[in-house]
Design an enzyme around this catalytic site. Structure first.
Site, mmCIF file in Angstrom:
data_model
loop_
_atom_site.group_PDB
_atom_site.id
_atom_site.type_symbol
_atom_site.label_atom_id
_atom_site.label_comp_id
_atom_site.label_asym_id
_atom_site.label_seq_id
_atom_site.Cartn_x
_atom_site.Cartn_y
_atom_site.Cartn_z
ATOM 1 N N GLU A 117 18.534 -4.828 18.430
ATOM 2 C CA GLU A 117 17.759 -4.029 17.505
ATOM 3 C C GLU A 117 18.825 -3.864 16.218
ATOM 4 O O GLU A 117 20.108 -4.212 16.430
ATOM 5 C CB GLU A 117 17.505 -2.572 17.858
ATOM 6 C CG GLU A 117 16.040 -3.002 18.866
ATOM 7 C CD GLU A 117 15.632 -1.557 19.343
ATOM 8 O OE1 GLU A 117 16.389 -0.587 19.339
ATOM 9 O OE2 GLU A 117 14.507 -1.358 19.761
ATOM 10 N N HIS A 242 11.527 5.981 10.090
ATOM 11 C CA HIS A 242 11.367 4.397 10.677
ATOM 12 C C HIS A 242 10.823 3.767 9.508
ATOM 13 O O HIS A 242 9.880 4.127 8.736
ATOM 14 C CB HIS A 242 10.348 4.634 11.880
ATOM 15 C CG HIS A 242 10.711 3.182 12.879
ATOM 16 N ND1 HIS A 242 10.260 2.087 12.290
ATOM 17 C CD2 HIS A 242 11.437 3.067 13.956
ATOM 18 C CE1 HIS A 242 10.417 0.955 13.156
ATOM 19 N NE2 HIS A 242 11.132 1.515 14.271
ATOM 20 N N ARG A 288 18.664 1.544 10.169
ATOM 21 C CA ARG A 288 17.447 1.779 9.792
ATOM 22 C C ARG A 288 17.173 2.525 8.484
ATOM 23 O O ARG A 288 16.275 2.646 7.739
ATOM 24 C CB ARG A 288 16.764 2.930 10.817
ATOM 25 C CG ARG A 288 16.265 2.157 12.150
ATOM 26 C CD ARG A 288 15.527 3.222 12.742
ATOM 27 N NE ARG A 288 15.291 2.320 13.896
ATOM 28 C CZ ARG A 288 14.944 2.801 15.106
ATOM 29 N NH1 ARG A 288 14.854 4.049 15.260
ATOM 30 N NH2 ARG A 288 14.533 1.952 16.178
ATOM 31 N N HIS A 349 10.608 9.864 12.019
ATOM 32 C CA HIS A 349 10.480 9.251 13.227
ATOM 33 C C HIS A 349 11.707 9.886 14.353
ATOM 34 O O HIS A 349 11.197 10.152 15.544
ATOM 35 C CB HIS A 349 11.188 7.801 13.056
ATOM 36 C CG HIS A 349 11.023 6.913 14.249
ATOM 37 N ND1 HIS A 349 10.042 6.807 15.266
ATOM 38 C CD2 HIS A 349 12.178 6.323 15.160
ATOM 39 C CE1 HIS A 349 10.316 6.349 16.201
ATOM 40 N NE2 HIS A 349 11.554 5.870 16.042
ATOM 41 N N ARG A 384 21.057 7.952 13.820
ATOM 42 C CA ARG A 384 21.204 7.476 15.390
ATOM 43 C C ARG A 384 20.950 5.859 15.233
ATOM 44 O O ARG A 384 20.201 5.327 14.608
ATOM 45 C CB ARG A 384 19.770 8.040 15.793
ATOM 46 C CG ARG A 384 19.486 7.380 17.337
ATOM 47 C CD ARG A 384 18.026 8.013 17.598
ATOM 48 N NE ARG A 384 17.281 7.125 17.151
ATOM 49 C CZ ARG A 384 16.146 6.557 17.671
ATOM 50 N NH1 ARG A 384 15.707 6.371 18.798
ATOM 51 N NH2 ARG A 384 15.190 6.115 16.721
#
Ligand code: FAD
Length: 532
Positions: A117, A242, A288, A349, A384
């Protein structure tokens, strides 16, 4: 013991609440209150997985470095070491309980298949196909159900915490929590659920925004309850958006996992241009916040309502094998993702901030612990790293259980008599439409004024308007007999206000907080948490 009295009260039945309850059960009776059906949680929707360094080419040190890099200088390094260092043990515990993570299909290398990811320098996402959260939630629910010391109260909503200071009618520092007033949403009765130790595990705050990947339960109730009780909260300006939620009139909050980009999918504008390489050397696998801002920018620049996520580089067979739920859900809506690109938009998100907790999950109120997304542990800093939240939840559920059992087992702890809930003089709400309107207004205001890109003007306007709405909602709260809608409305308005206050306080841009009026990062003055 009355059914509403227990050694331990756990509010929430996601990964953090269930795991804490399972660990507490051998020590005494545990009541779990959960506001809808017990499986309804953010956990249940997690697709990607849980980050643990297992690959021979990976190491906890690399995972620590990636977490610190994503957190943009605000992670607490000791907490990052602690969480990453405990990841493998907690993962083995989940496996021992029966969670079936996907195995390595090549038969060589590590036993578990590891996904990639954004922001991770190695393949380290342990997953159960693309329904990791559901698999974990199902196994934990089964285990909790089998334990006689655990009682579930579904459709029960925590309203406010029970405090020693209120009981005595005097200020206390620190205060002491003795459980919570909880509403049975069906009968609409409110009772004190008393306990020697209370674990709040109510999850995130996504519903504060108009567009979110979160399910309806995510209204920030635990954060609001803890703040009203006087607990310290912070870093609420760091809301993770997100980049890829499905854009479809019939799809409410359906997320297309980052793992899809990890497998090779690319983002394109509506005329087919792949734009991410213009924004970051790692293109679609950039952190992100970078991807979400790029998507937001491209949509605004071109006046488009969405962008496309093109899965063709993954290959048809692998799409179906690796992403069965995403394939099935999109097909239901008429999109065959083996042939067509998916229309996507960014959506709120994950909340990186929360109730301030220490290494034992303790808050600034005695007897009150927080674990999971509701907590601000110091792991995520200003952003995060993907798949670090399930990891944080399991590590902190473990320590919260240990700390709660110490609190409850301490010599001489006895639950004092608690006043019943008073609602004399309140009336039935005349019409629900006023709650609906305020609910929509808070969420639209947050989306338009406190979204991915912020400015001083928009934040100040949001502060003023949310202040007015809160005055009105507080008046309803005093005047009307409570129902679930009013409880949640009061909480999202408070959480919105706290997010704006944190965002206005931070006079710089860092991680997930981007303000065009102070676009630079100021390490001299602002390399610190925003605490309220
Ligand atoms: C679509 C999606 C995908 C995700 N994918 C990943 C991923 O791949 N990897 C990862 O690490 N993280 C992922 N996340 C984030 C992660 O799922 C959450 O951070 C995590 O599951 C939170 O767990 P929790 O136990 O803290 O809260 P939740 O799982 O949200 O549980 C909260 C519980 O509290 C209850 N509750 C709330 N308010 C009250 C109240 N007032 N009274 C009683 N009960 C209440 C709820 O009903 C629920 O049972 C994802 C999140 C979403 C939404």
């Amino acid at each position: 013991m009355r059914p509403t009295e227990s050694e331990f009260l756990v509010i929430g039945s996601g990964i953090a609440g269930l795991l804490a309850a399972i660990k507490l059960a051998p020590m005494g009776r545990v009541n779990i209150v959960t506001k809808k059906l017990r499986s309804e949680s953010n956990t249940n929707y997690a697709q990607g997985g849980i980050a643990v360094a297992l690959d021979p080419g990976d190491s906890p040190e690399l995972h620590i470095q990636d977490t610190l890099k994503a957190g943009s200088g605000l992670c607490h390094p000791d907490v990052v070491n602690f969480v990453v260092g405990n990841g493998k043990a907690r993962l083995e515990e989940l496996i021992a309980m029966g969670v079936a993570f996907t195995g390595d299909e090549t038969g060589s290398g590590p036993r578990l298949a590891l996904g990639r990811e954004g922001g991770h320098s190695a393949k380290r996402i342990v997953h159960a196909m693309d329904y990791t959260g559901r698999e974990i939630e199902t196994v934990l629910l089964e285990r909790a159900k089998s334990l006689t010391n655990i009682a579930f109260f579904e459709n029960h909503i925590g309203v406010d915490l029970i405090l020693e200071s209120k009981r005595r009618g005097e200020r206390l520092k620190p205060d002491r929590c003795w459980g919570a007033y909880v509403m049975d949403a069906v009968a609409r009765t409110i009772d004190p659920f008393t306990a020697k130790a209370t674990v709040v595990a109510t999850g995130g705050t996504g519903k504060v925004y108009l567009y979110t990947s979160n399910p309806d339960i995510a209204t920030g109730d635990g954060l609001a309850m803890a703040y009203r009780a006087g607990a310290r909260v912070g870093n609420l300006e760091f809301v993770q958006f997100h980049p890829t939620c499905l854009y479809h009139p019939l799809a409410k909050s359906f997320l297309v996992s980052e793992a899809v980009r990890g497998e090779g999918a690319v983002l394109r504008t509506l005329d087919g241009e792949r734009f991410m390489p213009r924004y970051h050397p790692e293109a679609e696998l950039a952190p992100r916040d970078v991807v979400a801002r790029a998507v937001d920018f491209e949509m605004k620049r071109r006046g488009d309502k969405f962008v496309f996520l093109d899965l063709s580089p993954i290959g048809k067979a692998r799409i179906k094998r690796r992403f069965p739920s995403i394939y099935a859900r999109c097909l239901d809506l008429g999109i065959d993702i083996t042939k067509q690109a998916i229309p996507v938009v960014p959506a709120a998100h994950y909340m990186c901030g929360g109730v301030v907790t220490d290494r034992d999950a303790r808050t600034s109120i005695d007897g009150l612990l927080c674990a999971g997304e509701v907590a601000l542990t110091g792991l995520h800093g200003a952003n995060r790293l993907a798949s670090n939240s399930l990891l944080e939840a399991v590590v902190y559920a473990h320590v919260a259980a240990a700390a709660a059992s110490r609190v409850a087992g301490a010599h001489g702890v006895r639950i004092p008599p608690i006043e019943p809930w008073h609602d004399e003089g309140t009336a039935e709400p005349a019409e629900g439409v006023v709650f609906d309107h305020d609910w929509d207004e808070v969420r639209s205001l947050m989306w338009d004024y406190v979204g991915i890109v912020r400015s001083d003007d928009r934040l100040t306007t949001a502060r003023r308007r949310i202040g007015l709405l809160r005055e009105q909602i507080d008046a309803y709260y005093r005047r009307y007999r409570l129902n679930a809608d009013l409880i949640e409305l009061r909480n999202i308005a408070l959480v919105a206000d706290l997010i704006v206050r944190c965002a206005l306080t931070r006079r710089e841009s860092r991680g997930l907080h981007y303000n065009i009026d102070c676009p630079g990062t100021d390490d001299v003055n602002w390399r610190r948490d925003t605490l309220i």
